[in-house]
Design a protein around this motif. Structure first.
Motif, short mmCIF file in Angstrom:
data_model
loop_
_atom_site.label_atom_id
_atom_site.label_comp_id
_atom_site.label_asym_id
_atom_site.label_seq_id
_atom_site.Cartn_x
_atom_site.Cartn_y
_atom_site.Cartn_z
N GLY A 149 5.40 20.89 -12.94
CA GLY A 149 4.37 21.51 -12.11
C GLY A 149 4.95 21.82 -10.75
N PRO A 150 4.46 22.87 -10.09
CA PRO A 150 5.01 23.21 -8.77
C PRO A 150 4.76 22.10 -7.77
CG PRO A 150 3.02 24.48 -9.25
CD PRO A 150 3.39 23.77 -10.51
N PRO A 151 5.69 21.87 -6.84
CA PRO A 151 5.48 20.85 -5.81
C PRO A 151 4.30 21.22 -4.92
CG PRO A 151 7.44 22.16 -5.34
CD PRO A 151 6.99 22.54 -6.71
N LEU A 152 3.63 20.19 -4.42
CA LEU A 152 2.44 20.37 -3.59
C LEU A 152 2.74 20.04 -2.13
CD1 LEU A 152 -0.28 18.70 -5.87
CD2 LEU A 152 0.50 21.09 -5.85
N LEU A 153 2.18 20.85 -1.26
CA LEU A 153 2.29 20.68 0.19
C LEU A 153 0.86 20.70 0.72
CD1 LEU A 153 4.58 20.75 2.48
CD2 LEU A 153 4.06 23.19 2.64
N PHE A 154 0.57 19.90 1.74
CA PHE A 154 -0.81 19.81 2.20
C PHE A 154 -0.92 20.15 3.68
CE2 PHE A 154 -0.80 17.45 -1.69
CZ PHE A 154 -2.01 17.84 -2.27
N GLY A 155 -2.04 20.81 4.02
CA GLY A 155 -2.31 21.17 5.40
C GLY A 155 -3.64 20.62 5.84
N GLY A 156 -3.87 20.66 7.15
CA GLY A 156 -5.09 20.11 7.73
C GLY A 156 -4.75 18.97 8.67
N ALA A 166 0.67 12.20 1.24
CA ALA A 166 1.38 10.99 0.82
C ALA A 166 1.08 10.63 -0.63
CB ALA A 166 0.99 9.83 1.74
N GLU A 167 -0.12 10.91 -1.09
CA GLU A 167 -0.49 10.55 -2.46
C GLU A 167 0.03 11.54 -3.50
OE1 GLU A 167 -4.71 8.14 -1.74
OE2 GLU A 167 -4.75 10.24 -2.39
N HIS A 168 0.08 12.83 -3.13
CA HIS A 168 0.34 13.84 -4.15
C HIS A 168 1.45 14.83 -3.80
CE1 HIS A 168 -3.49 12.60 -5.91
NE2 HIS A 168 -4.07 12.80 -4.75
N GLY A 169 1.90 14.88 -2.56
CA GLY A 169 2.71 16.00 -2.14
C GLY A 169 4.14 15.68 -1.77
N ILE A 170 4.87 16.75 -1.46
CA ILE A 170 6.23 16.62 -0.95
C ILE A 170 6.23 16.59 0.57
CG2 ILE A 170 7.28 17.71 -2.95
CD1 ILE A 170 7.56 20.27 -1.20
N GLY A 171 5.11 16.98 1.19
CA GLY A 171 5.07 17.00 2.64
C GLY A 171 3.80 17.59 3.20
N TRP A 172 3.86 17.95 4.47
CA TRP A 172 2.68 18.37 5.24
C TRP A 172 3.06 19.56 6.12
CZ3 TRP A 172 1.47 18.46 10.51
CH2 TRP A 172 0.11 18.59 10.83
N ALA A 189 2.88 11.58 9.77
CA ALA A 189 3.14 11.86 8.35
C ALA A 189 4.09 10.83 7.75
CB ALA A 189 3.71 13.26 8.19
N GLN A 190 5.12 10.47 8.49
CA GLN A 190 6.08 9.47 7.98
C GLN A 190 5.41 8.11 7.84
OE1 GLN A 190 9.37 9.69 10.72
NE2 GLN A 190 10.27 11.47 9.71
N GLU A 191 4.56 7.76 8.77
CA GLU A 191 3.85 6.49 8.69
C GLU A 191 2.92 6.48 7.47
OE1 GLU A 191 2.40 2.77 9.20
OE2 GLU A 191 4.15 3.69 10.16
N GLU A 192 2.27 7.60 7.20
CA GLU A 192 1.37 7.68 6.04
C GLU A 192 2.15 7.54 4.75
OE1 GLU A 192 -2.50 7.76 4.62
OE2 GLU A 192 -1.79 7.74 6.71
N PHE A 193 3.33 8.14 4.68
CA PHE A 193 4.18 7.98 3.50
C PHE A 193 4.55 6.52 3.30
CE2 PHE A 193 6.17 11.92 1.51
CZ PHE A 193 5.06 12.72 1.75
N ARG A 194 4.94 5.85 4.37
CA ARG A 194 5.30 4.43 4.27
C ARG A 194 4.10 3.59 3.84
NH1 ARG A 194 8.44 5.66 8.96
NH2 ARG A 194 6.72 4.98 10.32
N ARG A 195 2.92 3.93 4.37
CA ARG A 195 1.71 3.18 4.03
C ARG A 195 1.40 3.28 2.55
NH1 ARG A 195 -1.58 5.55 7.42
NH2 ARG A 195 -1.12 4.09 9.10
N HIS A 196 1.79 4.38 1.93
CA HIS A 196 1.55 4.58 0.51
C HIS A 196 2.74 4.13 -0.35
CE1 HIS A 196 -1.90 6.92 1.88
NE2 HIS A 196 -2.34 6.87 0.64
N GLY A 197 3.67 3.41 0.26
CA GLY A 197 4.77 2.84 -0.50
C GLY A 197 5.86 3.82 -0.89
N ARG A 198 5.96 4.92 -0.18
CA ARG A 198 6.97 5.91 -0.52
C ARG A 198 8.23 5.69 0.32
NH1 ARG A 198 4.37 11.79 -1.65
NH2 ARG A 198 6.62 12.19 -1.80
N ALA A 199 9.37 5.75 -0.33
CA ALA A 199 10.65 5.56 0.36
C ALA A 199 11.18 6.87 0.92
CB ALA A 199 11.67 4.95 -0.59
N ASP A 200 10.72 7.99 0.37
CA ASP A 200 11.18 9.28 0.86
C ASP A 200 10.40 9.70 2.10
OD1 ASP A 200 8.85 9.48 -0.71
OD2 ASP A 200 9.18 11.62 -1.06
N LYS A 201 10.92 10.67 2.81
CA LYS A 201 10.25 11.19 3.99
C LYS A 201 9.54 12.49 3.64
CE LYS A 201 13.27 9.20 7.52
NZ LYS A 201 14.15 9.48 8.70
N PRO A 202 8.41 12.76 4.29
CA PRO A 202 7.70 14.00 4.01
C PRO A 202 8.47 15.22 4.50
CG PRO A 202 6.73 12.90 5.90
CD PRO A 202 7.74 11.95 5.34
#
Length: 285
Positions: A149-156, A166-172, A189-202
Motif C-alpha cells: 500500500g502507498p505510504p501515508l503522510l499526515f497533515g494538520g 505516529a500510528e499509521h504514517g511515515i511522517g508529518w 513529531a519526533q516525541e510523538e513517534f517515541r511515545r508510540h514506541g517507534r525507533a524511526d524518525k518521522p
C-alpha cells in the motif's frame, strides 16, 4: 533536503495541457515529488484525477497528495480503489497525504457531516489499509497497490494529526509554516513517534508558495488572497509571504534544511510551465 514542486491544480483557469506539461518538466528537472492540494468548493482540478494524469506523463518523480481531505469523501471503498489505481499506474510512486479538513463547505457539498470528521478519518485509515491488503469489508475491491500500500503522510496542527502520523504514517507535513517555527514541530513529531514506541524518525515535510518571474508578487498575491479568502484577514499574511525572487527562495530552502525539514514542496501560484524551469534554475542547478 529533497525539493519537490506542486502541480498548479488550484490556480483558477489552469489548462489541462499546462498541467501535464508542468508534470513532464518537473519529472525531467529532477524534483523529488510532484504534489497536489485538495479542495472541493473552488475552481480547481480534482487532485486524484490530476495525479492519474501526471502518472501517465511522468516516469521517475514521486506523486503525492499534500494533503487529501479524505473525510469529506463519502465512500472509503471508492477512495481506496482510486488511490490503488494511481499507485499501480505509477508503478508504486504514490504517497498518500491525509488530513481531516477544515472547510465546512467542502463537506456540505459532498453531503458528509462536518462534525466528527476526525473520528471519520481514523475509521477511514483503517478501512483503506485493510482494503489494499484484500481484507476490507467489501471483498473484491481492487486493484491491489503496487506493494502493500502507498505510504501515508499526515497533515494538520492538532495533537490528533501528530498521533495519526505516529500510528499509521511515515511522517508529518506542515501547511505553510515558517522555518522559524519549524524546529518545534519537528520536536513534537519526533516525541510523538517515541511515545508510540517507534525507533524511526518521522519524515518531516513542509510547503512554501512561489511565483518567480515578471509580476510575480502581483500574480502570486492575487491568487493567494483568493484561495485563502475563507480565513478572512489572515489571507493577506499568506499573500505577503509568497516568494518572488531567487535569492529569497534559496534562503528559504537553506532555512528549512537547517530547521530539520526532510522535504520542502514549492507550490507555484501560476500554471505557466515555465515556472518549473525558473524554480529548478534557482534551487536545483
Amino acid at each position: 533536503m529533497d525539493i519537490g514542486v506542486g502541480l498548479p491544480t488550484t490556480v483558477p483557469g489552469a489548462r489541462g495541457r499546462d498541467l501535464t506539461e508542468f508534470a513532464r518538466r518537473a519529472d525531467q528537472q529532477g524534483f523529488s515529488t510532484l504534489a497536489v492540494l485538495d479542495r472541493l468548493v473552488y475552481d480547481s482540478y480534482d487532485p486524484l484525477v490530476a495525479l492519474a494524469a501526471s502518472a501517465a506523463a511522468t516516469e521517475r518523480i514521486r506523486l503525492a497528495s499534500t494533503i487529501l481531505l479524505a473525510a469529506y469523501r463519502p465512500s472509503v471503498a471508492v477512495l481506496a480503489k482510486q488511490l490503488a489505481s494511481i499507485d499501480r499506474i505509477s508503478d508504486g510512486r504514490l504517497v498518500v497525504g491525509l488530513a481531516a479538513g477544515g472547510r465546512e463547505d467542502d463537506f456540505l457539498a459532498s453531503g458528509v457531516r462536518y462534525g466528527g470528521r476526525g473520528r471519520r478519518l481514523d475509521e477511514m485509515i483503517s478501512e483503506l489499509t485493510r482494503t489494499w491488503q484484500g481484507e476490507g469489508p467489501f471483498a473484491g475491491v481492487g486493484p491491489r497497490p503496487a506493494a502493500e500500500g502507498p505510504p501515508l503522510l499526515f497533515g494538520g496542527h492538532s495533537p490528533s494529526a501528530m498521533r495519526r502520523a505516529a500510528e499509521h504514517g511515515i511522517g508529518w507535513i506542515a501547511g505553510g509554516s515558517s522555518a522559524t517555527a519549524y524546529p518545534e514541530l519537528v520536536r513534537q513529531a519526533q516525541e510523538e513517534f517515541r511515545r508510540h514506541g517507534r525507533a524511526d524518525k518521522p519524515k518531516m515535510v513542509s510547503l512554501s508558495y512561489v511565483c518567480l518571474g515578471p509580476e510575480g508578487r502581483e500574480r502570486g498575491g492575487a491568487y493567494l488572497r483568493d484561495y485563502y479568502s475563507y480565513i478572512g484577514p489572515k489571507a493577506e499574511r499568506a499573500a505577503s509571504a509568497v516568494i518572488v525572487d531567487e535569492d529569497r527562495l534559496r534562503r528559504t530552502v537553506d532555512e528549512f534544511a537547517e530547521a530539520g525539514c526532510d522535504e520542502l514542496l514549492l507550490f507555484p501560484c501560476t500554471s505557466d510551465p515555465d515556472q518549473v524551469d525558473l524554480i529548478s534554475k534557482a534551487v536545483l542547478a
